[in-house]
Design a protein around this motif. Structure first.
Motif, PDB file in Angstrom:
ATOM      1  N   LEU A 202      -1.330  15.456  14.855  1.00 29.73           N
ATOM      2  CA  LEU A 202      -2.122  16.556  14.304  1.00 29.73           C
ATOM      3  C   LEU A 202      -3.545  16.150  13.971  1.00 29.73           C
ATOM      4  O   LEU A 202      -4.501  16.834  14.334  1.00 29.73           O
ATOM      5  CB  LEU A 202      -1.435  17.102  13.041  1.00 29.73           C
ATOM      6  CG  LEU A 202      -2.173  18.207  12.291  1.00 29.73           C
ATOM      7  CD1 LEU A 202      -2.261  19.454  13.148  1.00 29.73           C
ATOM      8  CD2 LEU A 202      -1.472  18.522  10.973  1.00 29.73           C
ATOM      9  N   SER A 203      -3.722  15.009  13.304  1.00 35.87           N
ATOM     10  CA  SER A 203      -5.054  14.621  12.860  1.00 35.87           C
ATOM     11  C   SER A 203      -5.962  14.271  14.032  1.00 35.87           C
ATOM     12  O   SER A 203      -7.177  14.458  13.955  1.00 35.87           O
ATOM     13  CB  SER A 203      -4.957  13.430  11.904  1.00 35.87           C
ATOM     14  OG  SER A 203      -4.369  12.318  12.550  1.00 35.87           O
ATOM     15  N   SER A 204      -5.379  13.776  15.129  1.00 34.60           N
ATOM     16  CA  SER A 204      -6.191  13.379  16.282  1.00 34.60           C
ATOM     17  C   SER A 204      -6.576  14.565  17.146  1.00 34.60           C
ATOM     18  O   SER A 204      -7.658  14.599  17.725  1.00 34.60           O
ATOM     19  CB  SER A 204      -5.426  12.357  17.130  1.00 34.60           C
ATOM     20  OG  SER A 204      -5.137  11.210  16.384  1.00 34.60           O
ATOM     21  N   THR A 205      -5.697  15.546  17.243  1.00 34.82           N
ATOM     22  CA  THR A 205      -5.951  16.677  18.120  1.00 34.82           C
ATOM     23  C   THR A 205      -6.635  17.840  17.417  1.00 34.82           C
ATOM     24  O   THR A 205      -6.940  18.848  18.043  1.00 34.82           O
ATOM     25  CB  THR A 205      -4.621  17.177  18.733  1.00 34.82           C
ATOM     26  OG1 THR A 205      -3.700  17.484  17.677  1.00 34.82           O
ATOM     27  CG2 THR A 205      -4.004  16.105  19.618  1.00 34.82           C
ATOM     28  N   ASN A 206      -6.865  17.703  16.123  1.00 32.57           N
ATOM     29  CA  ASN A 206      -7.535  18.760  15.354  1.00 32.57           C
ATOM     30  C   ASN A 206      -8.678  18.172  14.541  1.00 32.57           C
ATOM     31  O   ASN A 206      -8.784  18.382  13.331  1.00 32.57           O
ATOM     32  CB  ASN A 206      -6.538  19.476  14.433  1.00 32.57           C
ATOM     33  CG  ASN A 206      -5.520  20.295  15.202  1.00 32.57           C
ATOM     34  OD1 ASN A 206      -5.754  21.454  15.537  1.00 32.57           O
ATOM     35  ND2 ASN A 206      -4.391  19.671  15.496  1.00 32.57           N
ATOM     36  N   GLY A 207      -9.529  17.415  15.242  1.00 30.96           N
ATOM     37  CA  GLY A 207     -10.628  16.742  14.564  1.00 30.96           C
ATOM     38  C   GLY A 207     -11.567  17.683  13.842  1.00 30.96           C
ATOM     39  O   GLY A 207     -12.078  17.369  12.771  1.00 30.96           O
ATOM     40  N   SER A 208     -11.802  18.866  14.424  1.00 34.56           N
ATOM     41  CA  SER A 208     -12.715  19.822  13.798  1.00 34.56           C
ATOM     42  C   SER A 208     -12.162  20.325  12.466  1.00 34.56           C
ATOM     43  O   SER A 208     -12.914  20.559  11.514  1.00 34.56           O
ATOM     44  CB  SER A 208     -12.981  20.993  14.735  1.00 34.56           C
ATOM     45  OG  SER A 208     -11.773  21.685  15.039  1.00 34.56           O
ATOM     46  N   ILE A 209     -10.841  20.485  12.391  1.00 36.61           N
ATOM     47  CA  ILE A 209     -10.222  20.910  11.137  1.00 36.61           C
ATOM     48  C   ILE A 209     -10.416  19.837  10.078  1.00 36.61           C
ATOM     49  O   ILE A 209     -10.768  20.120   8.925  1.00 36.61           O
ATOM     50  CB  ILE A 209      -8.716  21.198  11.334  1.00 36.61           C
ATOM     51  CG1 ILE A 209      -8.524  22.380  12.295  1.00 36.61           C
ATOM     52  CG2 ILE A 209      -8.040  21.479   9.995  1.00 36.61           C
ATOM     53  CD1 ILE A 209      -7.077  22.669  12.613  1.00 36.61           C
ATOM     54  N   GLY A 210     -10.206  18.573  10.477  1.00 35.84           N
ATOM     55  CA  GLY A 210     -10.390  17.471   9.544  1.00 35.84           C
ATOM     56  C   GLY A 210     -11.809  17.384   9.038  1.00 35.84           C
ATOM     57  O   GLY A 210     -12.049  17.142   7.850  1.00 35.84           O
ATOM     58  N   LEU A 211     -12.778  17.598   9.929  1.00 33.35           N
ATOM     59  CA  LEU A 211     -14.187  17.553   9.531  1.00 33.35           C
ATOM     60  C   LEU A 211     -14.509  18.685   8.569  1.00 33.35           C
ATOM     61  O   LEU A 211     -15.201  18.484   7.559  1.00 33.35           O
ATOM     62  CB  LEU A 211     -15.078  17.638  10.764  1.00 33.35           C
ATOM     63  CG  LEU A 211     -16.585  17.499  10.527  1.00 33.35           C
ATOM     64  CD1 LEU A 211     -16.910  16.157   9.896  1.00 33.35           C
ATOM     65  CD2 LEU A 211     -17.346  17.667  11.843  1.00 33.35           C
ATOM     66  N   ASP A 212     -14.001  19.885   8.864  1.00 33.49           N
ATOM     67  CA  ASP A 212     -14.230  21.028   7.977  1.00 33.49           C
ATOM     68  C   ASP A 212     -13.620  20.783   6.600  1.00 33.49           C
ATOM     69  O   ASP A 212     -14.228  21.104   5.573  1.00 33.49           O
ATOM     70  CB  ASP A 212     -13.638  22.304   8.593  1.00 33.49           C
ATOM     71  CG  ASP A 212     -14.420  22.771   9.814  1.00 33.49           C
ATOM     72  OD1 ASP A 212     -15.571  22.331   9.997  1.00 33.49           O
ATOM     73  OD2 ASP A 212     -13.859  23.574  10.597  1.00 33.49           O
ATOM     74  N   GLU A 213     -12.413  20.205   6.585  1.00 34.07           N
ATOM     75  CA  GLU A 213     -11.750  19.947   5.308  1.00 34.07           C
ATOM     76  C   GLU A 213     -12.505  18.891   4.510  1.00 34.07           C
ATOM     77  O   GLU A 213     -12.652  19.019   3.289  1.00 34.07           O
ATOM     78  CB  GLU A 213     -10.312  19.488   5.555  1.00 34.07           C
ATOM     79  CG  GLU A 213      -9.383  20.598   5.995  1.00 34.07           C
ATOM     80  CD  GLU A 213      -7.934  20.161   6.013  1.00 34.07           C
ATOM     81  OE1 GLU A 213      -7.053  21.034   6.073  1.00 34.07           O
ATOM     82  OE2 GLU A 213      -7.671  18.933   5.973  1.00 34.07           O
TER      83      GLU A 213
END
Length: 271
Positions: A202-213
């Protein structure tokens, strides 16, 4: 089982092949002072059956459950609740330890965060080794992270401090910042390749979500002007000018300490 030094927690959801690989890497270890905890999120792909077989053959699987949860951090919190080890180590399904003597190479000496190196595998021929710094400062963690599947965290850091479930990806990063920067917990880097990381997670394939969070957390906890000032200091440190003017560098180091104190103070006020 007597109180182990290490609690290995594996969270899984419908990743039976990855879970099997993770289990094999744990079973292959020469190190034996550990317990293994598996939290499965009610998988329907045969993962539960794999855990049952593992439970029958391994005396180190101290607890497992297969039930719905509210996401990966909810699963990790469940694992922490049942962990008895002095240190907590998260090795989720699909991740695996790098060789049979990895855990035997770690000296669990009471340091709050013990962090090694991690290999992020992209394909059969492409990978990247993540090597944390020897020392941690606020500037590093605000811009980057410590590799979670290569981090051994003292159990005491989870007393009354579970992972936040209102974030999908960065709760482990928040835990690092809070403990290593805001609370000043001890840290040690060991130059050992600890694990291979499943880059399809999840964390690798949703980098934009991690950056937003991450940006959301920074805005809520660090005033913009302070954060911008810290980034300016970091940019100067990495510039040619910053490296060739020792006197300015020395003053900058003192300024960084002052800025860290300001961040700590403002964080406490905001909380």
């Amino acid at each position: 089982m007597s109180t182990p030094t290490l609690s290995i927690i594996t969270v899984n959801f419908n990743n039976n092949p990855g879970l099997q690989e993770t289990i094999r890497s744990v079973q292959s270890q020469s190190y034996t002072d550990y317990e293994h905890i598996i939290i499965d999120a009610n998988s329907v792909d045969g993962s539960k059956e794999t855990i049952i077989r593992y439970s029958a053959e391994s005396p180190y699987l101290s607890y497992w459950v297969s039930e719905p949860d509210k996401g990966i951090y909810d699963g990790m919190n469940k694992g922490i609740e049942h962990a008895k080890g002095k240190y907590i180590y998260f090795l989720n399904s699909g991740d695996f330890l790098f060789g049979p003597n990895v855990l035997s190479s770690i000296l669990f000496d009471g340091t709050s965060y013990i962090c090694g190196n991690m290999r992020m595998v992209y394909s059969d021929t492409e990978y990247e080794d993540i090597v944390p710094p020897e020392k941690i400062d606020g500037l590093f963690l605000l811009k980057s992270f410590l590799p979670h599947p290569a981090s051994f965290i003292h159990h005491s850091l989870f007393v009354n401090q579970e992972y936040r479930t209102d974030y999908r990806i960065i709760s482990d990063w928040i835990h690092m910042v809070d403990n290593l920067i805001l609370k000043g917990c001890s840290y040690k880097h060991v130059n050992i390749l600890i694990s291979n990381f499943d880059s399809t997670g999840l964390s690798s394939t949703n980098g934009s979500i991690g950056l937003d969070e991450r940006n959301k957390w920074i805005k809520e906890n660090i005033p913009t002007r302070i954060y911008d000032s810290l980034m300016e200091l970091d940019n100067f440190k990495n510039s040619i000018l910053g490296s060739i003017i020792p006197i300015v560098n020395e003053k900058k180091h003192r300024t960084q300490k002052r800025m860290k104190k300001i961040v700590l103070l403002l964080s406490k006020i905001l909380k």
